[in-house]
Design a protein around this motif. Structure first.
Motif, PDB file in Angstrom:
ATOM      1  N   LEU A  75      -0.398  14.805   7.290  1.00 36.66           N
ATOM      2  CA  LEU A  75      -0.848  13.552   7.872  1.00 36.66           C
ATOM      3  C   LEU A  75      -0.600  12.427   6.884  1.00 36.66           C
ATOM      4  CD1 LEU A  75      -4.356  14.766   9.120  1.00 36.66           C
ATOM      5  CD2 LEU A  75      -2.265  14.620  10.473  1.00 36.66           C
ATOM      6  N   ALA A  76      -0.208  11.277   7.390  1.00 41.12           N
ATOM      7  CA  ALA A  76      -0.081  10.099   6.542  1.00 41.12           C
ATOM      8  C   ALA A  76      -1.473   9.533   6.332  1.00 41.12           C
ATOM      9  CB  ALA A  76       0.819   9.067   7.209  1.00 41.12           C
ATOM     10  N   SER A  77      -1.808   9.204   5.089  1.00 43.78           N
ATOM     11  CA  SER A  77      -3.164   8.744   4.791  1.00 43.78           C
ATOM     12  C   SER A  77      -3.468   7.388   5.427  1.00 43.78           C
ATOM     13  CB  SER A  77      -3.395   8.683   3.286  1.00 43.78           C
ATOM     14  OG  SER A  77      -2.521   7.736   2.701  1.00 43.78           O
ATOM     15  N   ASP A  78      -2.453   6.556   5.632  1.00 42.22           N
ATOM     16  CA  ASP A  78      -2.713   5.223   6.176  1.00 42.22           C
ATOM     17  C   ASP A  78      -2.786   5.206   7.701  1.00 42.22           C
ATOM     18  OD1 ASP A  78      -0.023   5.660   6.612  1.00 42.22           O
ATOM     19  OD2 ASP A  78       0.573   3.614   6.101  1.00 42.22           O
ATOM     20  N   SER A  79      -2.212   6.212   8.368  1.00 42.31           N
ATOM     21  CA  SER A  79      -2.295   6.288   9.838  1.00 42.31           C
ATOM     22  C   SER A  79      -2.104   7.740  10.263  1.00 42.31           C
ATOM     23  CB  SER A  79      -1.245   5.384  10.480  1.00 42.31           C
ATOM     24  OG  SER A  79       0.051   5.778  10.082  1.00 42.31           O
ATOM     25  N   PRO A  80      -3.130   8.564  10.032  1.00 39.23           N
ATOM     26  CA  PRO A  80      -2.997   9.989  10.345  1.00 39.23           C
ATOM     27  C   PRO A  80      -2.809  10.241  11.845  1.00 39.23           C
ATOM     28  CG  PRO A  80      -5.249   9.460   9.724  1.00 39.23           C
ATOM     29  CD  PRO A  80      -4.445   8.224   9.516  1.00 39.23           C
ATOM     30  N   ASP A  81      -1.902  11.136  12.160  1.00 34.88           N
ATOM     31  CA  ASP A  81      -1.619  11.510  13.542  1.00 34.88           C
ATOM     32  C   ASP A  81      -2.593  12.612  13.959  1.00 34.88           C
ATOM     33  OD1 ASP A  81      -0.570  12.114  16.004  1.00 34.88           O
ATOM     34  OD2 ASP A  81       1.350  12.850  15.249  1.00 34.88           O
ATOM     35  N   LEU A  82      -3.786  12.206  14.346  1.00 33.89           N
ATOM     36  CA  LEU A  82      -4.824  13.174  14.690  1.00 33.89           C
ATOM     37  C   LEU A  82      -4.496  13.935  15.969  1.00 33.89           C
ATOM     38  CD1 LEU A  82      -8.000  11.167  13.698  1.00 33.89           C
ATOM     39  CD2 LEU A  82      -6.741  12.874  12.383  1.00 33.89           C
ATOM     40  N   LYS A  83      -3.685  13.332  16.838  1.00 31.21           N
ATOM     41  CA  LYS A  83      -3.274  14.022  18.061  1.00 31.21           C
ATOM     42  C   LYS A  83      -2.508  15.296  17.718  1.00 31.21           C
ATOM     43  CE  LYS A  83      -0.707  13.410  22.337  1.00 31.21           C
ATOM     44  NZ  LYS A  83       0.110  12.505  23.141  1.00 31.21           N
ATOM     45  N   SER A  84      -1.617  15.215  16.746  1.00 33.93           N
ATOM     46  CA  SER A  84      -0.860  16.395  16.311  1.00 33.93           C
ATOM     47  C   SER A  84      -1.777  17.435  15.689  1.00 33.93           C
ATOM     48  CB  SER A  84       0.220  16.004  15.303  1.00 33.93           C
ATOM     49  OG  SER A  84       1.201  15.215  15.926  1.00 33.93           O
ATOM     50  N   LEU A  85      -2.763  16.987  14.921  1.00 29.28           N
ATOM     51  CA  LEU A  85      -3.724  17.902  14.313  1.00 29.28           C
ATOM     52  C   LEU A  85      -4.491  18.655  15.389  1.00 29.28           C
ATOM     53  CD1 LEU A  85      -5.223  19.068  11.866  1.00 29.28           C
ATOM     54  CD2 LEU A  85      -6.722  17.062  11.953  1.00 29.28           C
ATOM     55  N   VAL A  86      -4.977  17.942  16.395  1.00 27.53           N
ATOM     56  CA  VAL A  86      -5.720  18.574  17.489  1.00 27.53           C
ATOM     57  C   VAL A  86      -4.830  19.561  18.236  1.00 27.53           C
ATOM     58  CG1 VAL A  86      -6.866  18.144  19.712  1.00 27.53           C
ATOM     59  CG2 VAL A  86      -7.369  16.692  17.734  1.00 27.53           C
ATOM     60  N   GLN A  87      -3.571  19.198  18.452  1.00 27.36           N
ATOM     61  CA  GLN A  87      -2.636  20.082  19.150  1.00 27.36           C
ATOM     62  C   GLN A  87      -2.457  21.399  18.394  1.00 27.36           C
ATOM     63  OE1 GLN A  87       1.122  18.281  20.075  1.00 27.36           O
ATOM     64  NE2 GLN A  87       1.984  20.156  20.883  1.00 27.36           N
ATOM     65  N   VAL A  88      -2.309  21.335  17.084  1.00 31.22           N
ATOM     66  CA  VAL A  88      -2.155  22.544  16.276  1.00 31.22           C
ATOM     67  C   VAL A  88      -3.441  23.373  16.319  1.00 31.22           C
ATOM     68  CG1 VAL A  88      -1.773  23.427  13.941  1.00 31.22           C
ATOM     69  CG2 VAL A  88      -0.383  21.538  14.786  1.00 31.22           C
ATOM     70  N   ILE A  89      -4.584  22.699  16.302  1.00 30.69           N
ATOM     71  CA  ILE A  89      -5.858  23.412  16.393  1.00 30.69           C
ATOM     72  C   ILE A  89      -5.959  24.154  17.718  1.00 30.69           C
ATOM     73  CG2 ILE A  89      -8.372  23.108  16.590  1.00 30.69           C
ATOM     74  CD1 ILE A  89      -8.000  20.745  14.541  1.00 30.69           C
ATOM     75  N   VAL A  90      -5.616  23.481  18.811  1.00 33.73           N
ATOM     76  CA  VAL A  90      -5.683  24.114  20.136  1.00 33.73           C
ATOM     77  C   VAL A  90      -4.724  25.297  20.219  1.00 33.73           C
ATOM     78  CG1 VAL A  90      -5.210  23.757  22.600  1.00 33.73           C
ATOM     79  CG2 VAL A  90      -6.504  22.045  21.322  1.00 33.73           C
ATOM     80  N   GLU A  91      -3.511  25.120  19.719  1.00 29.61           N
ATOM     81  CA  GLU A  91      -2.507  26.189  19.776  1.00 29.61           C
ATOM     82  C   GLU A  91      -2.929  27.423  18.975  1.00 29.61           C
ATOM     83  OE1 GLU A  91       1.035  24.300  18.351  1.00 29.61           O
ATOM     84  OE2 GLU A  91       1.349  23.216  20.233  1.00 29.61           O
ATOM     85  N   MET A 143       0.839  -1.192   0.000  1.00 28.08           N
ATOM     86  CA  MET A 143       0.000   0.000   0.000  1.00 28.08           C
ATOM     87  C   MET A 143       0.877   1.246   0.000  1.00 28.08           C
ATOM     88  SD  MET A 143      -2.908   1.076   2.722  1.00 28.08           S
ATOM     89  CE  MET A 143      -4.096   2.242   2.202  1.00 28.08           C
ATOM     90  N   VAL A 144       0.563   2.173  -0.840  1.00 28.06           N
ATOM     91  CA  VAL A 144       1.310   3.420  -0.939  1.00 28.06           C
ATOM     92  C   VAL A 144       0.805   4.375   0.131  1.00 28.06           C
ATOM     93  CG1 VAL A 144       1.823   5.402  -2.400  1.00 28.06           C
ATOM     94  CG2 VAL A 144       1.650   3.131  -3.405  1.00 28.06           C
ATOM     95  N   ASN A 145       1.735   4.987   0.838  1.00 27.62           N
ATOM     96  CA  ASN A 145       1.378   5.951   1.862  1.00 27.62           C
ATOM     97  C   ASN A 145       1.318   7.334   1.232  1.00 27.62           C
ATOM     98  OD1 ASN A 145       0.861   7.130   4.336  1.00 27.62           O
ATOM     99  ND2 ASN A 145       3.016   7.275   4.867  1.00 27.62           N
ATOM    100  N   ASN A 146       0.147   7.920   1.204  1.00 28.13           N
ATOM    101  CA  ASN A 146      -0.034   9.248   0.646  1.00 28.13           C
ATOM    102  C   ASN A 146      -0.047  10.276   1.758  1.00 28.13           C
ATOM    103  OD1 ASN A 146      -0.430   8.646  -2.238  1.00 28.13           O
ATOM    104  ND2 ASN A 146      -2.120   7.445  -1.458  1.00 28.13           N
ATOM    105  N   THR A 147       0.192  11.507   1.393  1.00 29.23           N
ATOM    106  CA  THR A 147       0.233  12.589   2.358  1.00 29.23           C
ATOM    107  C   THR A 147      -1.009  13.454   2.220  1.00 29.23           C
ATOM    108  OG1 THR A 147       2.642  12.635   2.250  1.00 29.23           O
ATOM    109  CG2 THR A 147       1.561  14.584   3.139  1.00 29.23           C
ATOM    110  N   ILE A 148      -1.616  13.734   3.371  1.00 27.39           N
ATOM    111  CA  ILE A 148      -2.751  14.651   3.438  1.00 27.39           C
ATOM    112  C   ILE A 148      -2.243  15.920   4.105  1.00 27.39           C
ATOM    113  CG2 ILE A 148      -5.050  15.056   4.401  1.00 27.39           C
ATOM    114  CD1 ILE A 148      -5.251  11.935   4.644  1.00 27.39           C
ATOM    115  N   ILE A 149      -2.439  17.054   3.457  1.00 29.00           N
ATOM    116  CA  ILE A 149      -2.028  18.334   4.027  1.00 29.00           C
ATOM    117  C   ILE A 149      -3.283  19.079   4.458  1.00 29.00           C
ATOM    118  CG2 ILE A 149      -0.909  20.558   3.605  1.00 29.00           C
ATOM    119  CD1 ILE A 149       0.832  19.070   1.517  1.00 29.00           C
ATOM    120  N   VAL A 150      -3.330  19.427   5.745  1.00 27.87           N
ATOM    121  CA  VAL A 150      -4.450  20.193   6.285  1.00 27.87           C
ATOM    122  C   VAL A 150      -3.922  21.589   6.578  1.00 27.87           C
ATOM    123  CG1 VAL A 150      -6.183  20.377   8.101  1.00 27.87           C
ATOM    124  CG2 VAL A 150      -5.463  18.112   7.302  1.00 27.87           C
ATOM    125  N   ARG A 151      -4.401  22.577   5.815  1.00 25.37           N
ATOM    126  CA  ARG A 151      -3.990  23.972   6.005  1.00 25.37           C
ATOM    127  C   ARG A 151      -5.061  24.652   6.842  1.00 25.37           C
ATOM    128  NH1 ARG A 151      -3.095  24.836   1.173  1.00 25.37           N
ATOM    129  NH2 ARG A 151      -0.943  24.176   1.214  1.00 25.37           N
TER     130      ARG A 151
END
Length: 89
Positions: free
Chosen positions: A18-34, A1-9
């Motif tokens: 975020l990696a499409s096969d295992s997105p690090d949602l914790k990091s996303l939430v942290q950036v949102i909170v900050e 399986m190819v790992n694709n990149t998701i960019i959330v601006r």
């Protein structure tokens, strides 16, 4: 399986990859909170290097989640301020 990149601006100059096969949602939430005071949920953009990925749909999901999260934070802050005001009286 190819790992694709998701960019959330989330806003200008603030994006998370975020990696499409295992997105690090914790990091996303942290950036949102900050950046909670600067984010406009309507302006969140999602891009992916896999054309089969529904970037628009994912952006809508993220936007709705961020809006709900920010609304809850605002309500909690208002409740806290009311309670502190009552306590001071």
């Amino acid at each position: 399986m190819v790992n694709n990149t998701i960019i959330v601006r989330l806003l200008d100059g603030k994006e998370i990859e975020l990696a499409s096969d295992s997105p690090d949602l914790k990091s996303l939430v942290q950036v949102i909170v900050e950046n909670r005071n600067a984010i406009d949920p309507e302006k969140i953009v999602v891009e992916c290097d896999d054309e089969r990925f529904d970037s628009a749909g994912f952006a809508e999901i993220i936007s709705v989640a961020v809006k709900s999260f920010l609304d809850e934070l605002r309500i909690d802050k208002e409740k806290l301020e009311t309670a502190l005001s009552e306590f001071k009286e």
